[in-house]
Design a protein around this motif. Structure first.
Motif, short mmCIF file in Angstrom:
data_model
loop_
_atom_site.label_atom_id
_atom_site.label_comp_id
_atom_site.label_asym_id
_atom_site.label_seq_id
_atom_site.Cartn_x
_atom_site.Cartn_y
_atom_site.Cartn_z
N PHE A 51 0.85 -1.19 0.00
CA PHE A 51 0.00 0.00 0.00
C PHE A 51 0.89 1.24 0.00
N LEU A 52 0.56 2.19 -0.87
CA LEU A 52 1.27 3.46 -0.90
C LEU A 52 0.23 4.57 -0.93
N PHE A 53 0.35 5.51 0.00
CA PHE A 53 -0.53 6.68 0.04
C PHE A 53 0.35 7.92 0.09
N GLU A 54 0.04 8.89 -0.78
CA GLU A 54 0.82 10.12 -0.80
C GLU A 54 -0.12 11.31 -0.92
N LEU A 55 0.03 12.27 -0.03
CA LEU A 55 -0.73 13.51 -0.06
C LEU A 55 0.29 14.64 -0.06
N THR A 56 0.30 15.46 -1.13
CA THR A 56 1.31 16.52 -1.27
C THR A 56 0.68 17.82 -1.75
N PRO A 57 -0.08 18.50 -0.90
CA PRO A 57 -0.64 19.80 -1.32
C PRO A 57 0.45 20.87 -1.40
N PHE A 58 0.23 21.86 -2.29
CA PHE A 58 1.21 22.94 -2.44
C PHE A 58 0.48 24.21 -2.89
N VAL A 59 1.14 25.33 -2.65
CA VAL A 59 0.68 26.63 -3.12
C VAL A 59 1.86 27.25 -3.86
N ASN A 60 1.61 27.70 -5.10
CA ASN A 60 2.66 28.32 -5.90
C ASN A 60 2.14 29.65 -6.40
N HIS A 61 2.94 30.71 -6.21
CA HIS A 61 2.55 32.04 -6.69
C HIS A 61 3.69 32.58 -7.53
#
Length: 193
Positions: free
Chosen positions: A183-193
């Motif tokens: 099982f692999l779970f990845e959560l990678t939120p980002f904000v780019n301006h």
């Protein structure tokens, strides 16, 4: 077109001890382009890219810190070019009555800093938590600055803008990665301006 490119890269990497890494270096490129074809989209140009950087990484307990700083410089210069009424390049001194300026001469110099700093927590058996801040820098390319002609295959006429400024970006990202045997779970939120 007749394009000469000479890229270079030099770096020094030092393991200060078992928990620290330091890397210092430089990279860049020299380019010289001469139009040899019938269709002229960009002018003859010379380009010099140069960059210096330093990167440091430190591991302590279950944490790893990594950070880097880079300075870049780009110099672009183009040559004035005249063409006749059929669009053919005129070598030497053009006759003002039978020619027009296809490309003006241009000389631009851009420089700026980029950087990144991040933390990784690796204290859990099957999970990693990451956090990173970064700043990026991009100069306008030659087509964006100085193109003037039909771009065959795209059915459009491109016209550059010599007044373009560099782009600066800032990004914040976090990440959670859970990696089990099946099982692999990845959560990678980002904000780019």
């Amino acid at each position: 077109m007749h394009l000469h490119s000479i890229p270079y890269q030099f770096r020094y990497i030092k393991n200060i001890d078992s928990t620290q890494l330091l890397s210092i270096g430089t990279s860049g490129m020299y380019q010289k382009n001469i139009n040899k074809g019938e269709e002229l989209l960009i002018p003859d140009y010379s380009l010099i890219d140069a960059g210096l950087y330093v990167f440091y990484q430190k591991t302590f307990h279950h944490w790893t810190f990594a950070g880097g700083l880079r300075w870049d410089n780009r110099s672009i210069s183009t040559e004035k070019m005249f063409v006749d009424s059929t669009g053919k390049r005129i070598e030497g001194n053009p006759d003002p009555a039978n020619s027009f300026e296809k490309f003006s001469s241009l000389s631009k110099n851009y420089n700026n800093f980029s950087g990144t700093a991040g933390l990784v927590f690796n204290g859990w058996k099957d999970a990693i938590l990451k956090f990173n801040l970064s700043r990026g820098f991009r100069t306008p390319n030659l087509s964006e600055l100085a193109s003037n002609g039909a771009h065959e295959g795209t059915v459009r006429y491109e016209y550059g803008n010599a007044a373009l400024k560099p782009e600066i970006s800032h990004q914040l990202d976090v990440g959670l990665i859970v990696n089990k045997e099946h099982f692999l779970f990845e959560l990678t939120p980002f904000v780019n301006h």
